[in-house]
Design a protein around this motif. Structure first.
Motif, short mmCIF file in Angstrom:
data_model
loop_
_atom_site.label_atom_id
_atom_site.label_comp_id
_atom_site.label_asym_id
_atom_site.label_seq_id
_atom_site.Cartn_x
_atom_site.Cartn_y
_atom_site.Cartn_z
N ALA A 173 4.72 19.06 3.66
CA ALA A 173 5.03 19.83 4.87
C ALA A 173 4.98 21.30 4.52
N ARG A 174 4.77 22.15 5.53
CA ARG A 174 4.72 23.59 5.28
C ARG A 174 6.10 24.09 4.87
N ASP A 175 7.11 23.70 5.66
CA ASP A 175 8.48 24.10 5.36
C ASP A 175 9.19 22.90 4.71
N ARG A 176 9.26 22.94 3.39
CA ARG A 176 9.72 21.75 2.68
C ARG A 176 11.19 21.45 2.92
N GLU A 177 11.99 22.53 3.08
CA GLU A 177 13.43 22.32 3.32
C GLU A 177 13.67 21.67 4.68
N ALA A 178 12.96 22.20 5.70
CA ALA A 178 13.12 21.64 7.05
C ALA A 178 12.64 20.18 7.06
N ALA A 179 11.57 19.91 6.32
CA ALA A 179 11.04 18.54 6.28
C ALA A 179 12.06 17.60 5.63
N ALA A 180 12.67 18.06 4.55
CA ALA A 180 13.66 17.21 3.88
C ALA A 180 14.81 16.90 4.83
N ALA A 181 15.18 17.91 5.66
CA ALA A 181 16.27 17.67 6.64
C ALA A 181 15.83 16.65 7.68
N ARG A 184 15.23 5.20 3.70
CA ARG A 184 14.85 5.52 2.32
C ARG A 184 14.10 6.84 2.30
N PRO A 185 14.84 7.97 2.21
CA PRO A 185 14.17 9.28 2.21
C PRO A 185 13.17 9.37 1.04
N VAL A 186 12.09 10.10 1.27
CA VAL A 186 11.04 10.23 0.25
C VAL A 186 10.89 11.70 -0.11
N PRO A 187 10.31 11.99 -1.27
CA PRO A 187 10.18 13.40 -1.66
C PRO A 187 9.19 14.17 -0.79
N VAL A 188 9.47 15.49 -0.65
CA VAL A 188 8.55 16.39 0.06
C VAL A 188 7.83 17.20 -1.02
N LEU A 189 6.51 17.03 -1.10
CA LEU A 189 5.74 17.57 -2.23
C LEU A 189 4.64 18.51 -1.75
N GLU A 190 4.07 19.25 -2.70
CA GLU A 190 2.84 20.00 -2.43
C GLU A 190 1.73 19.01 -2.10
N LEU A 203 0.87 -1.17 0.00
CA LEU A 203 0.00 0.00 0.00
C LEU A 203 0.90 1.23 0.00
N ARG A 204 0.75 2.09 -0.98
CA ARG A 204 1.62 3.28 -1.08
C ARG A 204 1.03 4.38 -0.19
N ILE A 205 1.83 4.83 0.76
CA ILE A 205 1.31 5.74 1.79
C ILE A 205 1.96 7.12 1.71
N ALA A 206 1.13 8.15 1.78
CA ALA A 206 1.62 9.54 1.85
C ALA A 206 1.25 10.11 3.21
N ILE A 207 2.09 11.02 3.70
CA ILE A 207 1.81 11.69 4.98
C ILE A 207 1.69 13.19 4.72
N ALA A 208 0.60 13.79 5.15
CA ALA A 208 0.42 15.24 5.00
C ALA A 208 0.54 15.89 6.37
N GLY A 209 1.66 16.61 6.58
CA GLY A 209 1.94 17.23 7.88
C GLY A 209 3.02 16.44 8.59
N LEU A 210 4.17 17.08 8.79
CA LEU A 210 5.30 16.33 9.36
C LEU A 210 5.63 16.90 10.74
N GLY A 211 4.62 16.95 11.62
CA GLY A 211 4.82 17.44 12.98
C GLY A 211 4.99 16.29 13.95
N ALA A 212 4.41 16.45 15.16
CA ALA A 212 4.60 15.46 16.21
C ALA A 212 4.12 14.07 15.77
N VAL A 213 2.97 14.02 15.11
CA VAL A 213 2.44 12.73 14.68
C VAL A 213 3.13 12.27 13.39
N GLY A 214 3.16 13.16 12.40
CA GLY A 214 3.63 12.76 11.06
C GLY A 214 5.05 12.22 11.05
N LEU A 215 5.94 12.89 11.78
CA LEU A 215 7.34 12.46 11.74
C LEU A 215 7.51 11.06 12.35
#
Ligand SMILES: NC(=O)C1=CN([C@@H]2O[C@H](COP(=O)(O)OP(=O)(O)OC[C@H]3O[C@@H](n4cnc5c(N)ncnc54)[C@H](O)[C@@H]3O)[C@@H](O)[C@H]2O)C=CC1
Ligand SMILES: O=C([O-])CC(=O)C(=O)O
Length: 273
Positions: free
Chosen positions: A41-49, A56-62, A9-21
Motif C-alpha cells: 500500500a502507499r500509506d503502510r501505516e494506514a494499511a496496517a490499521a 489473520r492480519p498480514v504484513p504490509v510490504l514494499e 495458493l499464496r496470494i498478495a494484494i498490491a493496492g489496498l483501495g476500494a477493490v483491494g481491501l
C-alpha cells in the motif's frame, strides 16, 4: 485413492483501495485453496490499521517484497504501477490478476514475458459482464463490437483526455458525449475509467477494432456500460449498471468479480468460460 491436498495458493494484494481491501477481507473470511500472505500500500501505516480487523492480519510490504512470498499477486493499484507489480511475478513464471487492464496496452511486453516464462496474466470480468460470450464468439468470427459507457460526472472528472481537450463537465445539465474512439485511445485518455473497454477488446476483436463512446450524464448515479456484439455465431447486447463503491470511478461489483475469479482458481466445479 484420494489425492493429497494441494498447498494453498499464496496470494498478495498490491493496492489496498476500494477493490483491494474488499478482496483482502474476503480472503481473510476464507476462499477455499487461497491464502492471503501480504499486501502492499502507499500509506503502510494506514494499511496496517485497515487490516487490523482481519482475523489473520498480514504484513504490509514494499511492492518488490511481494514476489518471494506469494504465488499470485492481485494488481489493484493506480495503472502506472502495473509493470512494477506484475513483472517480478511473471519473470518467476507466476500469475498476476490485473485490474488496471488499460495499462496492459502500454506494456504489452508483460504479455510476452508471461508467454516466455509460462506465467499467466488473468484479467477478470471486473466491472463488466458477458466476457464469456465474447470469448466464445471470438472462437468463430466477430464482425463488430460496440460499447457505450455512461458515467455520472463525478466518475469522470480529472480524466487526462478531458483536461487535454479542455472539456468542462462539472456544470453540464444534459448528457454529453465526451469521447468517440477506440479502447486503445481511451486507455490513455481515461486510465482510471475504461479498463472495462480494454478487457472487452482483449476478449473480442482487439483494442483498435472495438468502438467506444463515453458519455458524461449528470442525471446518472451508476456507471453504465452497454455492449453490442455481432458475430457469425450470435448477436447479443448487454447492459450493466454499476453502483459506485467508495471510489466513485469503481463499481462495487469489481471486487466481487475478483473474489469470484479467485474462488474459481481451485473450485471443484467451474461455471462459465
Ligand atoms: N478492470 C475493471 O473492471 C476495473 C478496474 N479498475 C481499476 O482497478 C484499480 C484499483 O481500483 P480501486 O481499488 O477502485 O482504486 P483505489 O484508488 O481505491 O485504490 C488504489 C490503491 O492503490 C494505492 N497505491 C497508490 N500507490 C501505491 C503504491 N506505490 N504501492 C501500493 N499501493 C499504492 C492507493 O493508496 C489506493 O489505496 C484502478 O487502476 C482502477 O482503474 C477499477 C474498476 C473496474
Ligand atoms: O464501471 C466501473 O465501475 C469502472 C470502469 O468503468 C472501469 O474501471 O473500467
Amino acid at each position: 485413492m484420494i489425492a493429497l491436498a494441494k498447498p494453498p495458493l499464496r496470494i498478495a494484494i498490491a493496492g489496498l483501495g476500494a477493490v483491494g481491501l474488499q478482496v483482502a477481507r474476503a480472503l481473510d473470511a476464507g476462499i477455499p485453496g487461497c491464502e492471503l500472505v501480504a499486501v502492499s500500500a502507499r500509506d503502510r501505516e494506514a494499511a496496517a490499521a485497515r487490516l487490523s480487523t482481519l482475523r489473520r492480519p498480514v504484513p504490509v510490504l514494499e511492492i518488490a517484497a511481494l514476489e518471494p512470498m506469494a504465488d499470485l499477486v492481485i494488481e489493484c493499484a493506480p495503472a502506472a504501477l502495473l509493470p512494477e507489480i506484475a513483472e517480478p511475478f511473471l519473470a518467476a513464471g507466476k500469475s498476476v490478476v490485473v485490474l488496471s487492464a488499460g495499462a496492459l496496452l502500454q506494456h504489452e511486453m508483460l504479455i510476452e514475458l508471461a508467454r516466455q516464462t509460462e506465467g499467466q496474466i488473468i484479467v477478470p470480468t471486473g466491472a463488466l459482464l458477458g466476457l464469456d460470450a465474447v470469448l466464445a464468439a471470438a472462437e468463430g468470427e466477430i464482425r463488430a463490437v460496440r460499447m457505450v459507457t455512461r458515467k455520472p460526472v463525478r466518475g469522470l472528472v480529472g480524466a487526462p483526455y478531458l483536461v487535454e481537450h479542455n472539456i468542462a463537465i462539472d456544470d453540464i445539465r444534459e448528457p454529453l458525449r465526451i469521447f468517440n474512439g477506440t479502447p486503445r485511445e481511451a486507455a490513455v485518455g481515461f486510465p482510471a475509467n475504461l479498463n472495462v473497454a480494454v478487457a472487452l477488446s482483449l476478449a473480442g476483436i482487439g483494442p483498435d477494432r472495438t468502438t467506444l463512446e463515453i458519455w458524461a450524464d449528470p442525471a446518472l448515479t451508476r456507471n453504465t456500460h452497454r455492449i453490442e456484439v455481432e458475430a457469425d455465431s450470435a448477436s447479443f447486447s448487454m447492459t450493466i449498471e454499476n453502483i459506485p463503491s467508495e471510489n466513485p470511478k469503481t463499481g462495487k461489483i469489481t471486487a466481487l468479480s475478483v473474489i469470484a475469479c479467485l474462488r474459481k482458481l481451485r473450485a471443484p466445479l467451474r461455471v462459465g468460460t
